[in-house]
Design an enzyme around this catalytic site. Structure first.
Site, mmCIF file in Angstrom:
data_model
loop_
_atom_site.group_PDB
_atom_site.id
_atom_site.type_symbol
_atom_site.label_atom_id
_atom_site.label_comp_id
_atom_site.label_asym_id
_atom_site.label_seq_id
_atom_site.Cartn_x
_atom_site.Cartn_y
_atom_site.Cartn_z
ATOM 1 C CG ASP A 129 25.893 23.557 24.527
ATOM 2 O OD1 ASP A 129 26.301 24.186 23.535
ATOM 3 O OD2 ASP A 129 26.534 23.428 25.581
ATOM 4 C CG ASP A 143 29.441 26.924 18.699
ATOM 5 O OD1 ASP A 143 30.208 26.144 19.292
ATOM 6 O OD2 ASP A 143 28.423 27.410 19.221
ATOM 7 C CB CYS A 194 28.059 29.040 23.393
ATOM 8 S SG CYS A 194 29.519 28.349 22.647
HETATM 9 N N1 ABU Z 1 31.191 25.163 23.422
HETATM 10 C C1 ABU Z 1 32.271 25.369 22.530
HETATM 11 C C2 ABU Z 1 33.572 24.840 23.108
HETATM 12 C C3 ABU Z 1 34.604 24.684 22.087
HETATM 13 C C4 ABU Z 1 36.003 24.729 22.617
HETATM 14 O O1 ABU Z 1 36.240 24.500 23.813
HETATM 15 O O2 ABU Z 1 36.908 25.013 21.828
#
Ligand code: ABU
Length: 366
Positions: free
Chosen positions: A107, A246, A350
């Site tokens: 992030d 992502d 992530c």
């Molecule tokens: N950091 C990715 C979160 C995406 C989702 O909650 O689908």
């Protein structure tokens, strides 16, 4: 002196990577941008403070599983230096009762070629998160004479950066979807704001999700900063909580993308892929119907995989459907137990940030 930093996409052979740490992680207090992200029925709504130590230790164990898996394949792993995240912070423009974590690195850090740029996040609690990576950035700077150490323009995050009264606890899922379809998000356009995980790098092209964490002004800023690259805005009208590309639109190798079946791109946004004969296939269904406890993210972290090279991918160990699909798509699958790190901000992609992948800046969409 060696070349340490280089990465233009998410599939070329990975040689060096940053993996986050869960230490001192906090559930942050509510603030304008975070309220919108936390689902109304989430057990996390209204609570904040240090995360329970046992969950931090278990999250770190999961991250060690990932470290071992990539080190076993010859990838060098770097780690951030966590701060005491439960400190109050302030700038001339705002005060916040706490920071959050140094998870996930994806992030915060965006690697484009020989440059690593710290992002311009819209969450006030993440304003100083970049500090956890500064020791690594200094090391790369000392050891790689071509490394560009960059901080994107810092947003002020005054009240003018947010639409107030945007979040309403009575809002329905349908109303959220209307907002996403109308490209109506909690941030305003007074300054560029973006999370690095909204940017999907594909050589000369950057595909950037417009949503709760990245605004249109950021895209204009990217296009001016990188005039030699092409910036494409992406919208996913089926996503009621659109943050981070992502777990939605994930390339595995040139010509192949897995797409969240509930979050297809807005009309016209697939044209560039179709015109260049890319295959965009619906991702497999997640193995779980709920995320783990105290998790912000959706069950679609199932598709948040880490590609090690165009034929090798790490998939979360319990995500058996996604593993099976990867296998059918011709990928060698390495399962890694990471699910208990999800509450700290995300899955395998992530939890990492690229430092070095082989390869250069190719044009995949000539
Ligand atoms: N950091 C990715 C979160 C995406 C989702 O909650 O689908």
């Amino acid at each position: 002196m060696a070349k340490i930093v280089n990465s233009w996409n998410d599939w070329d052979p990975l040689k060096r990577v940053i993996v986050g740490r869960c230490d001192n992680s906090v559930i942050p207090p509510e603030e304008p941008a975070t309220s919108e992200k936390v689902p109304v029925d989430s057990e996390m709504r209204g609570m904040w403070g240090l995360r329970p130590l046992a969950t931090v230790e278990r999250g770190n164990e999961c991250l060690e599983n990932l470290v071992k898996a990539v080190e076993d394949r010859g990838v060098v792993v770097d780690r951030p230096t966590p701060l005491q995240w439960n400190q109050a912070i302030g700038t001339p423009d705002f005060r916040n009762d706490s920071m959050m974590t140094c998870m996930p690195p994806r992030d915060i850090l965006l690697t484009i070629g020989n440059e690593i740029m710290a992002s311009a996040n819209s969450f006030r609690c993440r304003y100083f998160e970049y500090l956890a990576y500064w020791p690594l950035m200094k090391q790369y700077f000392d050891e790689d004479p071509e490394f560009l150490w960059t901080q994107a323009p810092r947003p002020r995050l005054t009240d003018a950066s947010y639409k107030h009264n945007y979040y309403d606890e009575k809002i329905t899922l349908e109303e959220r979807l209307v907002r996403t379809a109308n490209k109506d998000f909690v941030t305003t356009e007074v300054e560029p704001m973006w999370d690095a995980a909204d940017v999907m790098r594909m050589g000369k092209d950057l595909f950037i999700q417009h949503g709760l964490t990245t605004n249109r002004t950021a895209m204009e800023w990217f296009q001016r900063y990188y005039p030699e690259l092409r910036v494409h805005a992406m919208n996913f009208p089926g996503d009621p909580y659109p943050i981070h590309i992502d777990a939605t639109f994930v390339p595995l190798r040139p010509g192949l993308i897995i797409n969240n079946p509930n979050r297809h791109p807005a009309e016209g946004q697939l044209a560039i892929f179709e015109a260049n004969d890319w295959q965009v296939v619906d991702a497999a269904q997640p193995a779980h119907t709920e995320p783990p406890a105290l998790c912000y993210s959706s069950v679609w972290l199932s598709m948040n995989c880490l590609v090690l090279d165009p034929s090798t991918v790490i998939v979360e160990a319990s995500e058996v459907n996604q593993q099976e699909q990867m296998d059918k798509l011709g990928m060698n699958v390495i399962p890694v137990d990471l699910r208990d790190a999800y509450p700290f901000g995300g899955g395998l992609h992530c939890s990492t940030a690229d430092v070095y992948r082989e390869g250069g800046c190719e044009d995949y969409f000539p």
